[in-house]
Design a protein around this motif. Structure first.
Motif, mmCIF file in Angstrom:
data_model
loop_
_atom_site.group_PDB
_atom_site.id
_atom_site.type_symbol
_atom_site.label_atom_id
_atom_site.label_comp_id
_atom_site.label_asym_id
_atom_site.label_seq_id
_atom_site.Cartn_x
_atom_site.Cartn_y
_atom_site.Cartn_z
ATOM 1 N N VAL A 161 0.775 -1.182 -0.257
ATOM 2 C CA VAL A 161 -0.109 0.035 -0.216
ATOM 3 C C VAL A 161 0.813 1.302 -0.030
ATOM 4 O O VAL A 161 0.773 2.123 -0.707
ATOM 5 N N LYS A 162 1.754 1.369 0.807
ATOM 6 C CA LYS A 162 2.842 2.322 0.944
ATOM 7 C C LYS A 162 3.612 2.533 -0.297
ATOM 8 O O LYS A 162 3.758 3.762 -0.809
ATOM 9 N N THR A 163 3.858 1.551 -0.983
ATOM 10 C CA THR A 163 4.624 1.615 -2.357
ATOM 11 C C THR A 163 3.592 2.212 -3.362
ATOM 12 O O THR A 163 4.189 3.062 -4.189
ATOM 13 N N MET A 164 2.556 1.769 -3.690
ATOM 14 C CA MET A 164 1.547 2.281 -4.259
ATOM 15 C C MET A 164 1.433 3.827 -4.310
ATOM 16 O O MET A 164 1.559 4.436 -5.293
ATOM 17 N N LEU A 165 1.252 4.209 -2.985
ATOM 18 C CA LEU A 165 1.190 5.606 -2.715
ATOM 19 C C LEU A 165 2.219 6.367 -3.140
ATOM 20 O O LEU A 165 2.067 7.563 -3.819
ATOM 21 N N ARG A 166 3.283 5.875 -2.895
ATOM 22 C CA ARG A 166 4.595 6.507 -3.242
ATOM 23 C C ARG A 166 4.749 6.663 -4.673
ATOM 24 O O ARG A 166 5.118 7.928 -5.418
ATOM 25 N N LEU A 167 4.554 5.549 -5.391
ATOM 26 C CA LEU A 167 4.406 5.783 -6.772
ATOM 27 C C LEU A 167 3.531 6.381 -7.485
ATOM 28 O O LEU A 167 3.872 7.166 -8.538
ATOM 29 N N GLY A 168 2.456 6.584 -6.852
ATOM 30 C CA GLY A 168 1.207 7.391 -7.450
ATOM 31 C C GLY A 168 1.636 8.557 -7.320
ATOM 32 O O GLY A 168 0.970 9.548 -8.045
ATOM 33 N N ALA A 227 -4.555 -2.363 -5.656
ATOM 34 C CA ALA A 227 -3.817 -1.279 -5.877
ATOM 35 C C ALA A 227 -5.043 -0.228 -6.322
ATOM 36 O O ALA A 227 -4.781 0.806 -6.012
ATOM 37 N N GLU A 228 -5.957 -0.604 -6.985
ATOM 38 C CA GLU A 228 -7.100 0.252 -7.433
ATOM 39 C C GLU A 228 -8.085 0.592 -6.122
ATOM 40 O O GLU A 228 -8.189 1.837 -5.944
ATOM 41 N N ALA A 229 -8.156 -0.131 -5.015
ATOM 42 C CA ALA A 229 -8.773 0.220 -3.938
ATOM 43 C C ALA A 229 -7.846 1.096 -3.238
ATOM 44 O O ALA A 229 -8.473 2.149 -2.579
ATOM 45 N N THR A 230 -6.494 1.282 -3.381
ATOM 46 C CA THR A 230 -5.797 2.144 -2.465
ATOM 47 C C THR A 230 -5.790 3.520 -3.204
ATOM 48 O O THR A 230 -5.887 4.465 -2.526
ATOM 49 N N PHE A 231 -5.677 3.569 -4.602
ATOM 50 C CA PHE A 231 -5.652 4.795 -5.272
ATOM 51 C C PHE A 231 -6.965 5.265 -5.140
ATOM 52 O O PHE A 231 -7.359 6.731 -5.022
ATOM 53 N N ALA A 232 -8.185 4.606 -5.156
ATOM 54 C CA ALA A 232 -9.443 5.176 -5.051
ATOM 55 C C ALA A 232 -9.783 5.766 -3.651
ATOM 56 O O ALA A 232 -10.426 6.806 -3.453
ATOM 57 N N ALA A 233 -9.148 4.949 -2.746
ATOM 58 C CA ALA A 233 -9.363 5.647 -1.382
ATOM 59 C C ALA A 233 -8.352 6.980 -1.165
ATOM 60 O O ALA A 233 -8.929 8.227 -0.559
ATOM 61 N N ALA A 234 -7.194 7.007 -1.563
ATOM 62 C CA ALA A 234 -6.198 8.249 -1.863
ATOM 63 C C ALA A 234 -7.055 9.111 -2.319
ATOM 64 O O ALA A 234 -6.909 10.426 -2.040
ATOM 65 N N GLU A 235 -7.513 8.998 -3.430
ATOM 66 C CA GLU A 235 -8.376 9.932 -4.306
ATOM 67 C C GLU A 235 -9.323 10.704 -3.354
ATOM 68 O O GLU A 235 -9.617 11.969 -3.472
ATOM 69 N N ARG A 236 -10.159 9.873 -2.709
ATOM 70 C CA ARG A 236 -11.208 10.573 -1.735
ATOM 71 C C ARG A 236 -10.403 11.277 -0.623
ATOM 72 O O ARG A 236 -11.216 12.348 -0.053
ATOM 73 N N TYR A 237 -8.985 11.350 -0.429
ATOM 74 C CA TYR A 237 -8.326 12.201 0.506
ATOM 75 C C TYR A 237 -7.884 13.391 -0.209
ATOM 76 O O TYR A 237 -6.662 13.673 0.496
ATOM 77 N N GLY A 238 -8.010 13.522 -1.288
ATOM 78 C CA GLY A 238 -7.410 14.466 -2.076
ATOM 79 C C GLY A 238 -6.253 14.258 -3.048
ATOM 80 O O GLY A 238 -5.717 15.250 -3.715
ATOM 81 N N ARG A 239 -5.846 13.073 -3.103
ATOM 82 C CA ARG A 239 -4.852 12.574 -3.918
ATOM 83 C C ARG A 239 -5.244 12.702 -5.505
ATOM 84 O O ARG A 239 -6.457 12.391 -5.768
ATOM 85 N N LYS A 240 -4.389 13.173 -6.438
ATOM 86 C CA LYS A 240 -4.729 12.742 -7.686
ATOM 87 C C LYS A 240 -5.292 11.367 -8.319
ATOM 88 O O LYS A 240 -4.636 10.415 -7.772
#
Length: 295
Positions: A161-168, A227-240
């Motif tokens: 999860v942390k790797t995906m957020l960093r790469l994203g 990965a998709e769930a991680t990015f979807a959650a991150a987007e809800r918190y303001g990430r691109k």
């Protein structure tokens, strides 16, 4: 009465979660390098004797799955012989041992989630070393609960999860394997379960509470799903937004062959202990909420 739990490892995901989540009547005694080294039998015995614990949790391990292919002897010494040293100490002290193992003890060829009594068949050095650890414990100390888990993530340490957020942060699209299935599992959920299991083992001598159990988050996923769930959650918190390109295992070769099916059946743990971990999507959302970053 305070429950004293000696935990091997100082900075791993599970020990970090145990330190954070332990109730007021539970004391976590974390033991790790350089003084406490699983390879060193005398250090393991001395450290656990000094801990004066009610139960031991063996959470330390060699976890570099790909690197283990070039360091199989080191992996065996830590995950195999080292687990045996911990079991020897638990037997000497007369306390229960909770040992974390892995889905990698299976070959991944089964068409359904693996049960505890399914034949093992690790395909890599890491899985073989963890299986040896299970065997050492079973042969050394009957008062044990071996808990196989999988795809562990958390706000601590290094994980998927942390790797995906960093790469994203720097990419708009990331390629992720979509043909390996497993059960994403929060280290925080593991920690909560370990405390419950330890309490039962200390207070109840029933043989039905001893043996091998599977301990993973509810629900299946591929790495791409995770990965998709991680990015979807991150987007809800303001990430691109970040897209996931779903690829095959063949598209992403690694030194160690991963099981195509890492799914584990948790019914035995639920039946014997009444313990069921939350759905993985719920726990992953909570994890991303803690790790959220604004662009």
């Amino acid at each position: 009465m305070t429950l004293r739990l000696a935990v091997t490892g100082l900075k791993g995901q599970v020990v970090s979660a145990l330190i954070e989540r332990a109730p007021k009547d539970v004391e976590i005694i974390a033991l790790g390098r350089p003084q406490f080294d699983l390879e060193m039998r005398t250090a393991v015995l001395a450290g656990l004797r000094h801990a004066r614990c009610n139960a031991i949790i063996n959470a330390a391990a060699y976890t570099a799955v790909d690197k283990a292919e070039s360091e199989p002897d080191l992996a065996m010494r830590i995950n195999g012989e080292g687990a045996g040293h911990v079991a020897e100490a638990a037997a000497e002290l007369g306390v229960p041992l909770l040992h974390l193992s892995t889905d990698y003890v299976f070959d991944g060829a089964l068409g359904r989630p693996y049960r505890e009594d399914d034949p093992t068949g690790p395909t890599g050095a890491y899985g073989r070393s963890k299986l040896l650890g299970e065997e050492k414990i079973a042969a050394t100390h009957g008062d044990h609960a071996i808990l196989r888990t999988a795809w562990v993530y958390s706000p601590y340490g290094a994980n998927f999860v942390k790797t995906m957020l960093r790469l994203g942060e720097s990419r708009d699209e990331i390629s992720v394997v979509a043909d390996q299935l497993g059960n994403p599992t929060s280290a925080i959920d593991i920690a909560d379960a370990l405390v419950l299991i330890a309490r039962r083992l200390v207070s109840d001598n029933s043989t039905s509470l001893r043996g091998i159990f599977h301990l993973t988050g509810q629900g299946d996923a591929s790495w791409a799903d995770m990965a998709e769930a991680t990015f979807a959650a991150a987007e809800r918190y303001g990430r691109k937004p970040v897209r996931v390109a779903r690829i095959t295992t063949a598209d992403y070769p690694t030194p160690a062959r991963r099981p195509a099916n890492s799914r584990l059946d948790n019914e035995k743990l639920a039946a014997r202990y009444g313990v069921t971990l939350p759905p993985w999507r719920e726990s992953l959302e909570n994890c991303v909420a803690r790790l959220r970053r604004t662009p």
